[in-house]
Motif scaffolding. Sequence first.
Motif, PDB file in Angstrom:
ATOM      1  N   ARG A 198      26.122  92.874  56.443  1.00 12.16           N
ATOM      2  CA  ARG A 198      26.613  91.915  57.460  1.00 12.16           C
ATOM      3  C   ARG A 198      25.227  91.501  58.546  1.00 12.16           C
ATOM      4  O   ARG A 198      25.173  90.490  58.972  1.00 12.16           O
ATOM      5  CB  ARG A 198      27.397  92.824  58.679  1.00 12.16           C
ATOM      6  CG  ARG A 198      27.826  92.415  59.748  1.00 12.16           C
ATOM      7  CD  ARG A 198      29.231  91.542  59.996  1.00 12.16           C
ATOM      8  NE  ARG A 198      30.121  92.542  59.556  1.00 12.16           N
ATOM      9  CZ  ARG A 198      30.819  92.477  58.385  1.00 12.16           C
ATOM     10  NH1 ARG A 198      30.648  91.566  57.813  1.00 12.16           N
ATOM     11  NH2 ARG A 198      31.735  93.224  58.207  1.00 12.16           N
ATOM     12  N   VAL A 199      24.394  92.482  58.893  1.00 10.59           N
ATOM     13  CA  VAL A 199      23.251  92.247  59.793  1.00 10.59           C
ATOM     14  C   VAL A 199      22.283  91.268  58.948  1.00 10.59           C
ATOM     15  O   VAL A 199      21.394  90.828  59.618  1.00 10.59           O
ATOM     16  CB  VAL A 199      22.745  93.335  60.427  1.00 10.59           C
ATOM     17  CG1 VAL A 199      23.844  94.230  61.478  1.00 10.59           C
ATOM     18  CG2 VAL A 199      22.049  94.303  59.606  1.00 10.59           C
ATOM     19  N   GLY A 200      22.383  91.187  57.657  1.00 16.30           N
ATOM     20  CA  GLY A 200      21.466  90.314  56.981  1.00 16.30           C
ATOM     21  C   GLY A 200      21.868  89.033  56.540  1.00 16.30           C
ATOM     22  O   GLY A 200      21.294  88.068  56.099  1.00 16.30           O
ATOM     23  N   ASP A 201      23.269  88.603  57.102  1.00 17.41           N
ATOM     24  CA  ASP A 201      23.663  87.331  57.042  1.00 17.41           C
ATOM     25  C   ASP A 201      23.433  86.319  58.014  1.00 17.41           C
ATOM     26  O   ASP A 201      23.109  86.852  58.951  1.00 17.41           O
ATOM     27  CB  ASP A 201      25.327  87.497  57.306  1.00 17.41           C
ATOM     28  CG  ASP A 201      25.932  86.449  57.141  1.00 17.41           C
ATOM     29  OD1 ASP A 201      26.235  85.774  56.204  1.00 17.41           O
ATOM     30  OD2 ASP A 201      26.388  85.810  58.304  1.00 17.41           O
ATOM     31  N   LYS A 202      22.788  85.150  57.259  1.00 20.62           N
ATOM     32  CA  LYS A 202      22.352  84.484  58.298  1.00 20.62           C
ATOM     33  C   LYS A 202      23.228  83.935  59.523  1.00 20.62           C
ATOM     34  O   LYS A 202      22.443  83.947  60.607  1.00 20.62           O
ATOM     35  CB  LYS A 202      21.894  83.184  57.451  1.00 20.62           C
ATOM     36  CG  LYS A 202      23.228  82.272  57.168  1.00 20.62           C
ATOM     37  CD  LYS A 202      22.734  80.912  56.413  1.00 20.62           C
ATOM     38  CE  LYS A 202      23.865  80.231  55.638  1.00 20.62           C
ATOM     39  NZ  LYS A 202      23.308  79.075  54.836  1.00 20.62           N
ATOM     40  N   TRP A 203      24.355  83.607  59.340  1.00 22.73           N
ATOM     41  CA  TRP A 203      25.240  83.519  60.376  1.00 22.73           C
ATOM     42  C   TRP A 203      25.220  84.614  61.542  1.00 22.73           C
ATOM     43  O   TRP A 203      25.208  84.341  62.706  1.00 22.73           O
ATOM     44  CB  TRP A 203      26.685  83.080  59.974  1.00 22.73           C
ATOM     45  CG  TRP A 203      26.739  82.094  59.056  1.00 22.73           C
ATOM     46  CD1 TRP A 203      27.240  81.891  57.886  1.00 22.73           C
ATOM     47  CD2 TRP A 203      26.164  80.608  59.139  1.00 22.73           C
ATOM     48  NE1 TRP A 203      27.104  80.560  57.357  1.00 22.73           N
ATOM     49  CE2 TRP A 203      26.250  79.815  58.107  1.00 22.73           C
ATOM     50  CE3 TRP A 203      25.312  79.938  60.243  1.00 22.73           C
ATOM     51  CZ2 TRP A 203      26.068  78.554  57.916  1.00 22.73           C
ATOM     52  CZ3 TRP A 203      24.953  78.735  60.018  1.00 22.73           C
ATOM     53  CH2 TRP A 203      25.136  78.001  59.062  1.00 22.73           C
ATOM     54  N   SER A 204      25.485  85.699  61.122  1.00 24.30           N
ATOM     55  CA  SER A 204      25.553  86.864  62.150  1.00 24.30           C
ATOM     56  C   SER A 204      23.982  87.120  62.812  1.00 24.30           C
ATOM     57  O   SER A 204      24.090  87.266  63.902  1.00 24.30           O
ATOM     58  CB  SER A 204      25.647  88.398  61.287  1.00 24.30           C
ATOM     59  OG  SER A 204      26.976  88.151  60.561  1.00 24.30           O
ATOM     60  N   VAL A 205      23.074  86.672  61.816  1.00 23.69           N
ATOM     61  CA  VAL A 205      21.582  87.019  62.790  1.00 23.69           C
ATOM     62  C   VAL A 205      21.552  86.024  63.869  1.00 23.69           C
ATOM     63  O   VAL A 205      21.282  86.109  64.959  1.00 23.69           O
ATOM     64  CB  VAL A 205      20.554  86.671  61.515  1.00 23.69           C
ATOM     65  CG1 VAL A 205      19.103  86.446  62.472  1.00 23.69           C
ATOM     66  CG2 VAL A 205      20.496  87.731  60.640  1.00 23.69           C
ATOM     67  N   LEU A 206      22.120  84.649  63.526  1.00 30.71           N
ATOM     68  CA  LEU A 206      21.877  83.801  64.337  1.00 30.71           C
ATOM     69  C   LEU A 206      22.765  83.820  65.531  1.00 30.71           C
ATOM     70  O   LEU A 206      22.497  83.737  66.605  1.00 30.71           O
ATOM     71  CB  LEU A 206      22.182  82.227  63.898  1.00 30.71           C
ATOM     72  CG  LEU A 206      21.266  82.053  62.532  1.00 30.71           C
ATOM     73  CD1 LEU A 206      21.533  80.630  62.025  1.00 30.71           C
ATOM     74  CD2 LEU A 206      19.894  81.643  63.389  1.00 30.71           C
ATOM     75  N   VAL A 207      24.059  84.211  65.516  1.00 28.94           N
ATOM     76  CA  VAL A 207      25.162  84.610  66.502  1.00 28.94           C
ATOM     77  C   VAL A 207      24.601  85.678  67.420  1.00 28.94           C
ATOM     78  O   VAL A 207      24.544  85.356  68.514  1.00 28.94           O
ATOM     79  CB  VAL A 207      26.462  84.961  66.061  1.00 28.94           C
ATOM     80  CG1 VAL A 207      27.338  85.393  67.061  1.00 28.94           C
ATOM     81  CG2 VAL A 207      27.302  83.793  65.427  1.00 28.94           C
ATOM     82  N   LEU A 208      24.186  86.836  66.774  1.00 29.41           N
ATOM     83  CA  LEU A 208      23.679  88.044  67.464  1.00 29.41           C
ATOM     84  C   LEU A 208      22.508  87.607  68.500  1.00 29.41           C
ATOM     85  O   LEU A 208      22.340  88.063  69.646  1.00 29.41           O
ATOM     86  CB  LEU A 208      23.219  89.117  66.591  1.00 29.41           C
ATOM     87  CG  LEU A 208      24.312  89.785  66.005  1.00 29.41           C
ATOM     88  CD1 LEU A 208      23.801  90.694  64.866  1.00 29.41           C
ATOM     89  CD2 LEU A 208      25.168  90.589  67.113  1.00 29.41           C
ATOM     90  N   GLN A 209      21.555  86.548  67.755  1.00 29.90           N
ATOM     91  CA  GLN A 209      20.380  86.005  68.643  1.00 29.90           C
ATOM     92  C   GLN A 209      20.984  85.457  70.010  1.00 29.90           C
ATOM     93  O   GLN A 209      20.433  85.662  70.774  1.00 29.90           O
ATOM     94  CB  GLN A 209      19.295  85.245  67.722  1.00 29.90           C
ATOM     95  CG  GLN A 209      18.499  86.209  67.009  1.00 29.90           C
ATOM     96  CD  GLN A 209      17.668  87.146  67.739  1.00 29.90           C
ATOM     97  OE1 GLN A 209      17.616  88.239  67.941  1.00 29.90           O
ATOM     98  NE2 GLN A 209      16.686  86.665  68.685  1.00 29.90           N
ATOM     99  N   LEU A 210      21.896  84.333  69.632  1.00 28.77           N
ATOM    100  CA  LEU A 210      22.293  83.738  70.665  1.00 28.77           C
ATOM    101  C   LEU A 210      22.916  84.620  72.015  1.00 28.77           C
ATOM    102  O   LEU A 210      22.759  84.629  73.154  1.00 28.77           O
ATOM    103  CB  LEU A 210      22.977  82.716  70.348  1.00 28.77           C
ATOM    104  CG  LEU A 210      22.502  81.492  69.565  1.00 28.77           C
ATOM    105  CD1 LEU A 210      23.410  80.627  69.011  1.00 28.77           C
ATOM    106  CD2 LEU A 210      21.564  80.766  70.648  1.00 28.77           C
ATOM    107  N   LEU A 211      23.728  85.647  71.393  1.00 32.28           N
ATOM    108  CA  LEU A 211      24.597  86.372  72.143  1.00 32.28           C
ATOM    109  C   LEU A 211      23.491  87.344  72.931  1.00 32.28           C
ATOM    110  O   LEU A 211      23.759  88.037  74.059  1.00 32.28           O
ATOM    111  CB  LEU A 211      25.573  87.024  71.523  1.00 32.28           C
ATOM    112  CG  LEU A 211      26.769  86.123  70.968  1.00 32.28           C
ATOM    113  CD1 LEU A 211      27.744  86.974  70.430  1.00 32.28           C
ATOM    114  CD2 LEU A 211      27.288  85.214  72.389  1.00 32.28           C
ATOM    115  N   GLY A 212      22.461  87.535  72.341  1.00 32.25           N
ATOM    116  CA  GLY A 212      21.515  88.635  73.001  1.00 32.25           C
ATOM    117  C   GLY A 212      20.877  88.170  74.039  1.00 32.25           C
ATOM    118  O   GLY A 212      20.620  88.733  75.186  1.00 32.25           O
ATOM    119  N   ALA A 213      20.775  86.740  74.284  1.00 34.11           N
ATOM    120  CA  ALA A 213      20.144  85.838  75.418  1.00 34.11           C
ATOM    121  C   ALA A 213      21.419  85.901  76.314  1.00 34.11           C
ATOM    122  O   ALA A 213      20.754  86.166  77.573  1.00 34.11           O
ATOM    123  CB  ALA A 213      19.898  84.659  74.999  1.00 34.11           C
ATOM    124  N   ALA A 214      22.535  85.630  76.208  1.00 36.74           N
ATOM    125  CA  ALA A 214      23.525  85.419  77.144  1.00 36.74           C
ATOM    126  C   ALA A 214      24.897  85.176  76.548  1.00 36.74           C
ATOM    127  O   ALA A 214      24.964  84.804  75.436  1.00 36.74           O
ATOM    128  CB  ALA A 214      23.114  84.124  77.995  1.00 36.74           C
TER     129      ALA A 214
END
Length: 136
Positions: A35-51
Amino acid sequence: MQDGTPPPPGHPRETDAARGDAYARDCPTRQLLDRVGDKWSVLVLQLLGAAPRRFSALKREIGGISQKMLSQTLRSLERDGLVTRHVEPSVPVKVSYAITPLGGELVGALALMIDWAERRMTTVLAAQRRYDTSAG
């Protein structure tokens, strides 16, 4: 190890009872890594980590993700406790997503991974070309 003998001290498989063992065939840690290695999950988590963001903002910011894939990714991340979904009772209904403290623990590691990939992509592409030329 596989034959039942314990791994030597410092070996990656040396774990305590409270930890998973990603090297073990049936360990659920592998599902989480998937899950956390999936490209979409990585990108979603990074964006949500910002706001926190609404679905439409995530879709707009992540080039190439389909509405279906974004929905599936958010649902999976929510199920894993990495993302929360907040529904604002309004007309039309407003739904926003935010990272949880558990998901926030991942953001730093993911940022390092994305940075490495962006910095090293030309080197990797060159290696792929060399390999393809020699293997072809």
